[in-house]
Motif scaffolding. Structure first.
Motif, PDB file in Angstrom:
ATOM      1  N   VAL A   1      -2.370 -12.803 -10.503  1.00 25.85           N
ATOM      2  CA  VAL A   1      -2.240 -11.344 -10.437  1.00 25.85           C
ATOM      3  C   VAL A   1      -0.802 -11.008 -10.074  1.00 25.85           C
ATOM      4  CG1 VAL A   1      -3.023  -9.243  -9.274  1.00 25.85           C
ATOM      5  CG2 VAL A   1      -4.643 -11.112  -9.698  1.00 25.85           C
ATOM      6  N   ALA A   2      -0.234 -10.029 -10.760  1.00 28.07           N
ATOM      7  CA  ALA A   2       1.128  -9.580 -10.458  1.00 28.07           C
ATOM      8  C   ALA A   2       1.149  -8.060 -10.362  1.00 28.07           C
ATOM      9  CB  ALA A   2       2.090 -10.043 -11.547  1.00 28.07           C
ATOM     10  N   ASP A   3       2.063  -7.554  -9.557  1.00 26.81           N
ATOM     11  CA  ASP A   3       2.250  -6.114  -9.424  1.00 26.81           C
ATOM     12  C   ASP A   3       2.999  -5.576 -10.631  1.00 26.81           C
ATOM     13  OD1 ASP A   3       1.066  -6.023  -6.894  1.00 26.81           O
ATOM     14  OD2 ASP A   3       2.969  -6.355  -5.874  1.00 26.81           O
ATOM     15  N   VAL A   4       2.646  -4.354 -11.024  1.00 25.73           N
ATOM     16  CA  VAL A   4       3.328  -3.649 -12.103  1.00 25.73           C
ATOM     17  C   VAL A   4       3.647  -2.253 -11.572  1.00 25.73           C
ATOM     18  CG1 VAL A   4       3.135  -2.718 -14.437  1.00 25.73           C
ATOM     19  CG2 VAL A   4       2.023  -4.896 -13.875  1.00 25.73           C
ATOM     20  N   ASP A   5       4.920  -1.926 -11.505  1.00 18.39           N
ATOM     21  CA  ASP A   5       5.290  -0.595 -11.042  1.00 18.39           C
ATOM     22  C   ASP A   5       4.838   0.450 -12.049  1.00 18.39           C
ATOM     23  OD1 ASP A   5       6.476  -1.380  -8.633  1.00 18.39           O
ATOM     24  OD2 ASP A   5       8.350  -1.857  -9.643  1.00 18.39           O
ATOM     25  N   CYS A   6       4.528   1.621 -11.553  1.00 21.57           N
ATOM     26  CA  CYS A   6       4.058   2.707 -12.408  1.00 21.57           C
ATOM     27  C   CYS A   6       5.189   3.192 -13.306  1.00 21.57           C
ATOM     28  CB  CYS A   6       3.543   3.851 -11.549  1.00 21.57           C
ATOM     29  SG  CYS A   6       2.982   5.260 -12.512  1.00 21.57           S
TER      30      CYS A   6
ATOM     31  N   THR B   1       5.264   6.060 -14.993  1.00 19.73           N
ATOM     32  CA  THR B   1       5.546   7.485 -14.838  1.00 19.73           C
ATOM     33  C   THR B   1       6.092   7.823 -13.461  1.00 19.73           C
ATOM     34  OG1 THR B   1       3.312   8.042 -14.089  1.00 19.73           O
ATOM     35  CG2 THR B   1       3.714   8.086 -16.461  1.00 19.73           C
ATOM     36  N   GLY B   2       5.808   6.942 -12.473  1.00 17.18           N
ATOM     37  CA  GLY B   2       6.330   7.168 -11.138  1.00 17.18           C
ATOM     38  C   GLY B   2       5.526   8.111 -10.272  1.00 17.18           C
ATOM     39  N   GLN B   3       4.618   8.872 -10.857  1.00 18.45           N
ATOM     40  CA  GLN B   3       3.832   9.818 -10.081  1.00 18.45           C
ATOM     41  C   GLN B   3       2.350   9.543 -10.268  1.00 18.45           C
ATOM     42  OE1 GLN B   3       5.006  13.617 -11.601  1.00 18.45           O
ATOM     43  NE2 GLN B   3       6.931  13.644 -10.495  1.00 18.45           N
ATOM     44  N   ALA B   4       1.593   9.691  -9.202  1.00 26.29           N
ATOM     45  CA  ALA B   4       0.141   9.523  -9.274  1.00 26.29           C
ATOM     46  C   ALA B   4      -0.495  10.844  -9.675  1.00 26.29           C
ATOM     47  CB  ALA B   4      -0.394   9.072  -7.921  1.00 26.29           C
ATOM     48  N   PRO B   5      -1.578  10.834 -10.394  1.00 21.43           N
ATOM     49  CA  PRO B   5      -2.098   9.660 -11.083  1.00 21.43           C
ATOM     50  C   PRO B   5      -1.359   9.409 -12.387  1.00 21.43           C
ATOM     51  CG  PRO B   5      -3.534  11.516 -11.518  1.00 21.43           C
ATOM     52  CD  PRO B   5      -2.450  12.004 -10.574  1.00 21.43           C
ATOM     53  N   CYS B   6      -1.313   8.139 -12.787  1.00 22.10           N
ATOM     54  CA  CYS B   6      -0.615   7.777 -14.025  1.00 22.10           C
ATOM     55  C   CYS B   6      -1.379   8.245 -15.253  1.00 22.10           C
ATOM     56  CB  CYS B   6      -0.433   6.274 -14.102  1.00 22.10           C
ATOM     57  SG  CYS B   6       0.733   5.676 -12.874  1.00 22.10           S
ATOM     58  N   LEU B   7      -2.649   8.408 -15.107  1.00 18.30           N
ATOM     59  CA  LEU B   7      -3.490   8.919 -16.188  1.00 18.30           C
ATOM     60  C   LEU B   7      -4.245  10.120 -15.665  1.00 18.30           C
ATOM     61  CD1 LEU B   7      -5.091   5.600 -17.458  1.00 18.30           C
ATOM     62  CD2 LEU B   7      -3.186   6.832 -18.472  1.00 18.30           C
ATOM     63  N   SER B   8      -4.449  11.087 -16.494  1.00 20.09           N
ATOM     64  CA  SER B   8      -5.245  12.249 -16.103  1.00 20.09           C
ATOM     65  C   SER B   8      -6.538  12.222 -16.900  1.00 20.09           C
ATOM     66  CB  SER B   8      -4.493  13.547 -16.380  1.00 20.09           C
ATOM     67  OG  SER B   8      -3.322  13.589 -15.611  1.00 20.09           O
ATOM     68  N   PRO B   9      -7.678  12.302 -16.221  1.00 18.57           N
ATOM     69  CA  PRO B   9      -8.945  12.278 -16.949  1.00 18.57           C
ATOM     70  C   PRO B   9      -9.116  13.541 -17.784  1.00 18.57           C
ATOM     71  CG  PRO B   9      -9.322  12.773 -14.641  1.00 18.57           C
ATOM     72  CD  PRO B   9      -7.857  12.461 -14.790  1.00 18.57           C
TER      73      PRO B   9
ATOM     74  N   VAL C   1       0.840  -1.200   0.000  1.00 18.09           N
ATOM     75  CA  VAL C   1       0.000   0.000   0.000  1.00 18.09           C
ATOM     76  C   VAL C   1       0.874   1.247   0.000  1.00 18.09           C
ATOM     77  CG1 VAL C   1      -1.920  -1.143   1.199  1.00 18.09           C
ATOM     78  CG2 VAL C   1      -0.170   0.026   2.523  1.00 18.09           C
ATOM     79  N   GLY C   2       0.276   2.361  -0.357  1.00 19.77           N
ATOM     80  CA  GLY C   2       0.967   3.631  -0.238  1.00 19.77           C
ATOM     81  C   GLY C   2       1.961   3.940  -1.334  1.00 19.77           C
ATOM     82  N   ASP C   3       2.066   3.074  -2.318  1.00 18.23           N
ATOM     83  CA  ASP C   3       2.932   3.396  -3.440  1.00 18.23           C
ATOM     84  C   ASP C   3       2.073   3.449  -4.699  1.00 18.23           C
ATOM     85  OD1 ASP C   3       2.405   0.741  -3.981  1.00 18.23           O
ATOM     86  OD2 ASP C   3       4.466   0.176  -4.357  1.00 18.23           O
ATOM     87  N   ASN C   4       2.667   3.809  -5.769  1.00 15.42           N
ATOM     88  CA  ASN C   4       1.919   3.997  -7.006  1.00 15.42           C
ATOM     89  C   ASN C   4       2.184   2.811  -7.928  1.00 15.42           C
ATOM     90  OD1 ASN C   4       0.282   5.384  -8.813  1.00 15.42           O
ATOM     91  ND2 ASN C   4       1.999   6.418  -9.762  1.00 15.42           N
ATOM     92  N   HIS C   5       1.489   1.682  -7.648  1.00 17.14           N
ATOM     93  CA  HIS C   5       1.665   0.514  -8.508  1.00 17.14           C
ATOM     94  C   HIS C   5       0.301   0.026  -9.003  1.00 17.14           C
ATOM     95  CE1 HIS C   5       0.588  -1.952  -4.987  1.00 17.14           C
ATOM     96  NE2 HIS C   5       0.399  -2.950  -5.828  1.00 17.14           N
ATOM     97  N   HIS C   6       0.369  -0.813 -10.017  1.00 21.33           N
ATOM     98  CA  HIS C   6      -0.838  -1.319 -10.665  1.00 21.33           C
ATOM     99  C   HIS C   6      -0.756  -2.839 -10.753  1.00 21.33           C
ATOM    100  CE1 HIS C   6      -1.550   2.852 -11.439  1.00 21.33           C
ATOM    101  NE2 HIS C   6      -0.364   2.944 -12.019  1.00 21.33           N
ATOM    102  N   HIS C   7      -1.639  -3.450 -11.551  1.00 19.44           N
ATOM    103  CA  HIS C   7      -1.680  -4.909 -11.613  1.00 19.44           C
ATOM    104  C   HIS C   7      -1.889  -5.413 -13.032  1.00 19.44           C
ATOM    105  CE1 HIS C   7      -2.739  -3.846  -7.467  1.00 19.44           C
ATOM    106  NE2 HIS C   7      -1.966  -4.888  -7.206  1.00 19.44           N
ATOM    107  N   VAL C   8      -1.425  -6.645 -13.257  1.00 21.29           N
ATOM    108  CA  VAL C   8      -1.691  -7.365 -14.495  1.00 21.29           C
ATOM    109  C   VAL C   8      -2.312  -8.699 -14.081  1.00 21.29           C
ATOM    110  CG1 VAL C   8       0.648  -8.337 -14.648  1.00 21.29           C
ATOM    111  CG2 VAL C   8      -0.764  -8.179 -16.697  1.00 21.29           C
ATOM    112  N   VAL C   9      -3.375  -9.111 -14.807  1.00 24.90           N
ATOM    113  CA  VAL C   9      -4.118 -10.327 -14.479  1.00 24.90           C
ATOM    114  C   VAL C   9      -4.075 -11.271 -15.674  1.00 24.90           C
ATOM    115  CG1 VAL C   9      -6.366 -11.267 -13.794  1.00 24.90           C
ATOM    116  CG2 VAL C   9      -5.674  -8.993 -12.992  1.00 24.90           C
ATOM    117  N   CYS C  10      -3.799 -12.544 -15.419  1.00 28.05           N
ATOM    118  CA  CYS C  10      -3.804 -13.554 -16.476  1.00 28.05           C
ATOM    119  C   CYS C  10      -5.251 -13.927 -16.801  1.00 28.05           C
ATOM    120  CB  CYS C  10      -3.023 -14.792 -16.048  1.00 28.05           C
ATOM    121  SG  CYS C  10      -3.043 -16.103 -17.305  1.00 28.05           S
TER     122      CYS C  10
END
Length: 137
Positions: free
Chosen positions: A94-99, A101-109, A79-88
């Motif tokens: 499920v595996a972790d995927v580091d961001c 861009t390194g900064q949240a949010p990785c996408l801007s709406p 928790v508390g970091d900016n990571h995402h996931h990939v699902v088979c």
């Protein structure tokens, strides 16, 4: 820190046996479902007790809940970091995927009407894990 008692107390929670058992299982089994956790604790806790512990751990910020579409809810202690996931798509791993861009949010709406600020994007990629790809070949 990986001591469940210290983590619980540090988050302002009482260190109860069910919370410790669930947290200890999650520390060694990331991306677990409630059913996985029941199995991990040897079936010694009722489903309701496990869900209550997960709710407490999630509310306190010790645990993160992830909900991949069409897949059971999973929990992790990263928790508390900016990571995402990939699902088979095949086996559900499920595996972790580091961001990237390194900064949240990785996408801007493009727009977020009614929101003063957007600070997080939850991304889930889908694919085929190496084991499933090898078995399908």
């Amino acid at each position: 820190m990986t001591d469940p008692t210290a983590l619980l107390r540090g988050a302002g929670l009482r260190s109860t046996a069910p919370r410790r058992a669930v947290l200890e299982a999650l520390l060694t089994r990331p991306h677990s479902t409630a059913a996985d956790l029941s199995q991990a604790v040897g079936g010694q806790l009722s489903s309701q007790t496990i869900y209550n512990a997960l709710d407490d751990l999630t509310s306190s910020g010790l645990v993160r809940r992830i909900e991949p579409a069409g897949s059971p809810t999973r929990y992790e202690t990263r928790v508390g970091d900016n990571h995402h996931h990939v699902v088979c798509r095949s086996c559900g791993t499920v595996a972790d995927v580091d961001c990237h861009t390194g900064q949240a949010p990785c996408l801007s709406p493009a727009a977020a009407p009614g929101f003063a600020r957007v600070d997080e994007a939850e991304l889930i990629w889908w694919g085929t894990c190496t084991d499933c790809a090898l078995s399908q070949a």
